[in-house]
Design a protein around this motif. Structure first.
Motif, PDB file in Angstrom:
ATOM      1  N   ALA A 132      -2.841   6.030   0.305  1.00 40.63           N
ATOM      2  CA  ALA A 132      -2.598   4.818   0.779  1.00 40.63           C
ATOM      3  C   ALA A 132      -3.197   4.510   2.150  1.00 40.63           C
ATOM      4  O   ALA A 132      -3.801   3.549   2.524  1.00 40.63           O
ATOM      5  N   TRP A 133      -3.354   5.276   2.656  1.00 35.21           N
ATOM      6  CA  TRP A 133      -3.337   5.398   4.400  1.00 35.21           C
ATOM      7  C   TRP A 133      -5.315   5.464   4.786  1.00 35.21           C
ATOM      8  O   TRP A 133      -5.201   5.020   5.746  1.00 35.21           O
ATOM      9  N   GLN A 134      -5.618   5.898   3.122  1.00 30.31           N
ATOM     10  CA  GLN A 134      -7.140   5.892   3.782  1.00 30.31           C
ATOM     11  C   GLN A 134      -7.738   4.510   3.683  1.00 30.31           C
ATOM     12  O   GLN A 134      -8.611   4.012   3.645  1.00 30.31           O
ATOM     13  N   PHE A 135      -6.909   3.386   2.998  1.00 28.40           N
ATOM     14  CA  PHE A 135      -7.623   2.149   2.744  1.00 28.40           C
ATOM     15  C   PHE A 135      -6.653   0.563   4.053  1.00 28.40           C
ATOM     16  O   PHE A 135      -5.754   1.369   3.686  1.00 28.40           O
ATOM     17  N   THR A 136      -7.523   0.180   3.671  1.00 26.64           N
ATOM     18  CA  THR A 136      -7.064  -0.703   4.508  1.00 26.64           C
ATOM     19  C   THR A 136      -8.031  -2.354   4.037  1.00 26.64           C
ATOM     20  O   THR A 136      -8.729  -2.782   3.636  1.00 26.64           O
TER      21      THR A 136
END
Length: 249
Positions: A132-136
């Motif tokens: 999830a940290w790879q998406f905004t």
């Protein structure tokens, strides 16, 4: 450049005439219902609902169906299903990160179906937080190049409306916005006479991984298997596959 945006555009064109349209209607109306339940039935005050309604209309979902879904969500009809928002994370072949948004009335069933899709198609379902940290969260407005003004003019209109970026996505332009400026940018484009092909709130990858050949086939096969599940609303990925390869697959 987001491979996901190109894939979404290709899928949208296919689904417009696909025999699975009724299944797509059900998913779109479920998203409308949940958005109304979570944020109220006023489209002007509920950005998530506005996006869900816009997407449903772009797939020609009848207005009466959309209105009923909103009323089910707000409790006016009293017959709404109690759906829960769940996010799953994992990897496709080649280390491609996948973020899956689902709306479900049975967590166990949905988790089992998603796990089975990963296992069957060479992926790995991960723990919460693994990708999830790879998406905004962003707004993404797609304008087809064949119907667009020249790049400089389109960029000017988009930036004046509050957009963050204009990306070249081969046969189309992707206009990226913050979630809060999403509607304002779309309105500015339409006011300037720009034809908007699609406008969605999306989870955009911070970086992408190029894949081709048999690996591209494996990645898209897993994504399709996930998208076909009734409870899955959206699948986001950080791949970059050439448009002609995606279209052929």
């Amino acid at each position: 450049m987001s491979g996901h945006s190109k894939w979404a555009t290709i899928k949208r064109k296919k689904e417009a005439t696909d025999t699975k349209r009724s299944n797509m209607y059900a998913k779109l109306l479920r998203a409308v219902e949940v958005a109304a339940r979570e944020g109220g039935g006023n489209i002007d005050a509920n950005m998530t609902l506005a996006s869900a309604v816009e997407k449903a209309k772009s797939f020609s979902v009848p207005n009466d169906n959309i209105d009923r879904a909103i009323k089910r969500g707000t409790g006016e009809l009293g017959d709404g299903q109690k759906y829960e928002e769940v996010v799953y994370e994992g990897y496709a072949p080649g280390g491609i990160a996948l973020l899956i948004e689902a709306l479900t009335d049975n967590r166990n069933r949905t988790a089992q179906e998603i796990r089975h899709a990963f296992t069957r198609n060479g992926g790995n379902l991960g723990e919460s937080g693994v990708v999830a940290w790879q998406f905004t969260r962003k707004g993404v407005i797609v304008v087809e190049k064949a119907l667009a003004p020249d790049e400089e003019r389109l960029l000017e209109i988009a930036l004046e409306g509050g957009a963050e970026d204009l990306r070249d996505s081969e046969s189309s332009w992707d206009i990226v916005t913050s979630p809060t400026d999403f509607k304002a940018v779309q309105t500015a484009l339409e006011a300037a006479g720009v034809t908007v092909y699609s406008a969605d709130l999306s989870m955009e990858p911070q970086t992408t991984i190029a894949v081709d050949g048999s690996e591209a086939t494996q990645v898209l096969r897993l994504i399709e298997a996930l998208e076909e599940l009734d409870d899955v609303q959206n699948v986001y990925a950080n791949f970059d596959i050439p448009e002609e390869v995606m279209a052929s697959l």
